[in-house]
Design a protein around this motif. Structure first.
Motif, mmCIF file in Angstrom:
data_model
loop_
_atom_site.group_PDB
_atom_site.id
_atom_site.type_symbol
_atom_site.label_atom_id
_atom_site.label_comp_id
_atom_site.label_asym_id
_atom_site.label_seq_id
_atom_site.Cartn_x
_atom_site.Cartn_y
_atom_site.Cartn_z
ATOM 1 N N LEU A 18 -5.546 -8.803 -4.513
ATOM 2 C CA LEU A 18 -5.053 -7.478 -5.030
ATOM 3 C C LEU A 18 -3.500 -7.577 -4.978
ATOM 4 C CD1 LEU A 18 -7.133 -4.034 -5.135
ATOM 5 C CD2 LEU A 18 -6.342 -5.016 -7.052
ATOM 6 N N ARG A 19 -2.057 -7.678 -5.256
ATOM 7 C CA ARG A 19 -1.196 -7.159 -5.502
ATOM 8 C C ARG A 19 -0.622 -5.907 -5.709
ATOM 9 N NH1 ARG A 19 4.181 -11.149 -7.194
ATOM 10 N NH2 ARG A 19 3.851 -9.730 -9.428
ATOM 11 N N LEU A 20 -0.069 -5.757 -4.312
ATOM 12 C CA LEU A 20 0.632 -4.464 -4.559
ATOM 13 C C LEU A 20 1.920 -4.295 -4.621
ATOM 14 C CD1 LEU A 20 -1.739 -1.785 -1.705
ATOM 15 C CD2 LEU A 20 -2.403 -2.752 -3.929
ATOM 16 N N SER A 21 2.748 -3.549 -5.394
ATOM 17 C CA SER A 21 4.026 -3.879 -5.570
ATOM 18 C C SER A 21 4.836 -2.341 -5.002
ATOM 19 C CB SER A 21 4.435 -3.583 -7.133
ATOM 20 O OG SER A 21 3.936 -5.045 -7.624
ATOM 21 N N CYS A 22 5.868 -1.804 -4.687
ATOM 22 C CA CYS A 22 6.357 -0.423 -4.331
ATOM 23 C C CYS A 22 7.902 -1.444 -5.303
ATOM 24 C CB CYS A 22 6.339 -0.364 -2.893
ATOM 25 S SG CYS A 22 7.804 0.456 -2.237
ATOM 26 N N ALA A 23 9.019 -0.501 -5.999
ATOM 27 C CA ALA A 23 9.781 -0.545 -6.436
ATOM 28 C C ALA A 23 10.529 0.706 -6.152
ATOM 29 C CB ALA A 23 9.911 -0.166 -7.729
ATOM 30 N N ALA A 24 11.983 0.127 -5.117
ATOM 31 C CA ALA A 24 13.166 1.133 -4.543
ATOM 32 C C ALA A 24 14.065 0.694 -4.699
ATOM 33 C CB ALA A 24 12.952 0.379 -2.729
ATOM 34 N N ASP A 25 14.422 1.416 -4.909
ATOM 35 C CA ASP A 25 16.438 1.546 -5.103
ATOM 36 C C ASP A 25 17.149 0.934 -3.871
ATOM 37 O OD1 ASP A 25 16.416 4.396 -3.587
ATOM 38 O OD2 ASP A 25 17.385 3.634 -3.402
ATOM 39 N N ALA A 26 18.436 0.176 -4.295
ATOM 40 C CA ALA A 26 18.787 -0.790 -3.276
ATOM 41 C C ALA A 26 19.317 -0.819 -2.689
ATOM 42 C CB ALA A 26 20.066 -2.145 -4.365
ATOM 43 N N TYR A 27 19.578 0.539 -2.621
ATOM 44 C CA TYR A 27 19.705 0.955 -0.901
ATOM 45 C C TYR A 27 19.112 1.717 -0.255
ATOM 46 C CZ TYR A 27 21.555 4.903 2.110
ATOM 47 O OH TYR A 27 21.932 5.875 2.905
ATOM 48 N N THR A 28 17.690 1.856 -0.452
ATOM 49 C CA THR A 28 16.906 1.574 0.391
ATOM 50 C C THR A 28 16.478 0.907 1.284
ATOM 51 O OG1 THR A 28 15.654 3.793 -1.050
ATOM 52 C CG2 THR A 28 14.444 2.217 0.538
ATOM 53 N N PHE A 29 16.386 -0.810 0.347
ATOM 54 C CA PHE A 29 16.035 -1.988 1.846
ATOM 55 C C PHE A 29 17.220 -2.050 2.510
ATOM 56 C CE2 PHE A 29 12.812 -2.746 -1.196
ATOM 57 C CZ PHE A 29 13.135 -3.731 -1.650
ATOM 58 N N SER A 30 18.677 -1.621 2.099
ATOM 59 C CA SER A 30 19.732 -2.424 3.545
ATOM 60 C C SER A 30 19.686 -1.563 4.712
ATOM 61 C CB SER A 30 20.942 -1.938 2.376
ATOM 62 O OG SER A 30 22.244 -1.523 3.486
ATOM 63 N N GLY A 31 19.332 -2.161 4.781
ATOM 64 C CA GLY A 31 19.436 -2.103 6.907
ATOM 65 C C GLY A 31 18.050 -1.448 6.957
ATOM 66 N N ARG A 32 17.321 -1.368 6.317
ATOM 67 C CA ARG A 32 15.859 -0.162 6.670
ATOM 68 C C ARG A 32 14.845 -0.795 6.848
ATOM 69 N NH1 ARG A 32 16.410 4.929 4.954
ATOM 70 N NH2 ARG A 32 18.271 5.299 3.618
ATOM 71 N N CYS A 33 13.756 -0.365 8.310
ATOM 72 C CA CYS A 33 12.781 -0.813 8.330
ATOM 73 C C CYS A 33 11.393 -0.725 6.872
ATOM 74 C CB CYS A 33 12.083 -0.859 9.429
ATOM 75 S SG CYS A 33 10.543 -0.478 9.717
ATOM 76 N N MET A 34 10.783 -1.359 6.428
ATOM 77 C CA MET A 34 10.051 -0.978 5.160
ATOM 78 C C MET A 34 8.388 -1.421 5.684
ATOM 79 S SD MET A 34 12.549 -0.347 2.925
ATOM 80 C CE MET A 34 11.682 0.046 1.525
ATOM 81 N N GLY A 35 7.592 -0.773 5.292
ATOM 82 C CA GLY A 35 6.688 -0.646 6.257
ATOM 83 C C GLY A 35 5.370 -0.860 4.686
ATOM 84 N N TRP A 36 3.713 -1.301 4.853
ATOM 85 C CA TRP A 36 3.145 -0.557 4.741
ATOM 86 C C TRP A 36 1.867 -0.827 4.969
ATOM 87 C CZ3 TRP A 36 2.172 -0.634 -0.805
ATOM 88 C CH2 TRP A 36 3.254 -1.618 -1.751
ATOM 89 N N PHE A 37 1.858 1.111 4.713
ATOM 90 C CA PHE A 37 0.909 1.737 5.458
ATOM 91 C C PHE A 37 -0.785 1.923 4.765
ATOM 92 C CE2 PHE A 37 2.379 3.231 9.481
ATOM 93 C CZ PHE A 37 3.478 3.087 8.951
ATOM 94 N N ARG A 38 -1.812 2.264 5.138
ATOM 95 C CA ARG A 38 -2.939 3.155 4.768
ATOM 96 C C ARG A 38 -3.255 3.666 5.116
ATOM 97 N NH1 ARG A 38 -7.077 -2.552 5.425
ATOM 98 N NH2 ARG A 38 -6.788 -2.144 7.583
ATOM 99 N N GLN A 39 -4.653 5.021 4.674
ATOM 100 C CA GLN A 39 -5.319 5.692 5.224
ATOM 101 C C GLN A 39 -6.640 6.277 4.792
ATOM 102 O OE1 GLN A 39 -3.892 9.899 4.517
ATOM 103 N NE2 GLN A 39 -4.212 10.436 6.814
ATOM 104 N N ALA A 40 -7.960 5.023 5.173
ATOM 105 C CA ALA A 40 -8.536 5.867 5.168
ATOM 106 C C ALA A 40 -9.067 7.152 5.109
ATOM 107 C CB ALA A 40 -9.465 4.595 5.739
ATOM 108 N N PRO A 41 -9.974 7.629 4.285
ATOM 109 C CA PRO A 41 -10.526 9.513 4.421
ATOM 110 C C PRO A 41 -11.069 9.286 5.668
ATOM 111 C CG PRO A 41 -11.642 8.215 2.327
ATOM 112 C CD PRO A 41 -10.839 6.745 3.601
ATOM 113 N N GLY A 42 -10.440 10.637 6.091
ATOM 114 C CA GLY A 42 -11.041 10.668 7.400
ATOM 115 C C GLY A 42 -10.313 9.894 8.728
#
Length: 124
Positions: A18-42
């Motif tokens: 699968l390929r996940l996408s995350c659309a973000a505004d330009a300000y979000t990218f600049s100088g930020r740490c970007m991450g993917w997290f996940r949470q399974a039930p419980g």
């Protein structure tokens, strides 16, 4: 206001992709740490992959060699390519943005902005 919108989740069989996408505004990218997290039930939130402000990446041991985190600065979109999916990868996946400290602490609380999440379900 920073907005992050994920898409691309779904149900696949073990070994699928699968390929996940995350659309973000330009300000979000600049100088930020970007991450993917996940949470399974419980379970607690788990850091899956990070992109540092200098473009470097870091992955959880459980996904190394299977997941690839990339960003398209023209489309202002982040991608998480997930190959060789396993049932243990089943979770809600979120993209998140934080300051530079977030990429070192890996604490969800240090990521100020979150998307709404997209569900990934892997069957055996």
């Amino acid at each position: 206001e920073v907005q992050l919108v994920e898409s691309g989740g779904g149900s696949v069989q073990s070994g699928g992709s699968l390929r996940l996408s995350c659309a973000a505004d330009a300000y979000t990218f600049s100088g930020r740490c970007m991450g993917w997290f996940r949470q399974a039930p419980g379970k607690e939130y788990e850091s899956v992959a990070l992109i540092y402000s200098d473009g470097g990446t870091n992955y959880a041991e459980s996904v190394k060699g299977r997941f690839t985190f990339s960003q398209d600065n023209i489309k202002n979109t982040l991608y998480l390519q997930m190959n060789g999916l396993k049932p243990d990868d089943t979770a809600m996946y979120y993209c998140a943005a934080g300051g530079s400290v977030a990429c070192f602490s890996l604490r969800p609380a240090d990521f100020a902005y979150w998307g709404q999440g997209t569900q990934v379900t892997v069957s055996s």
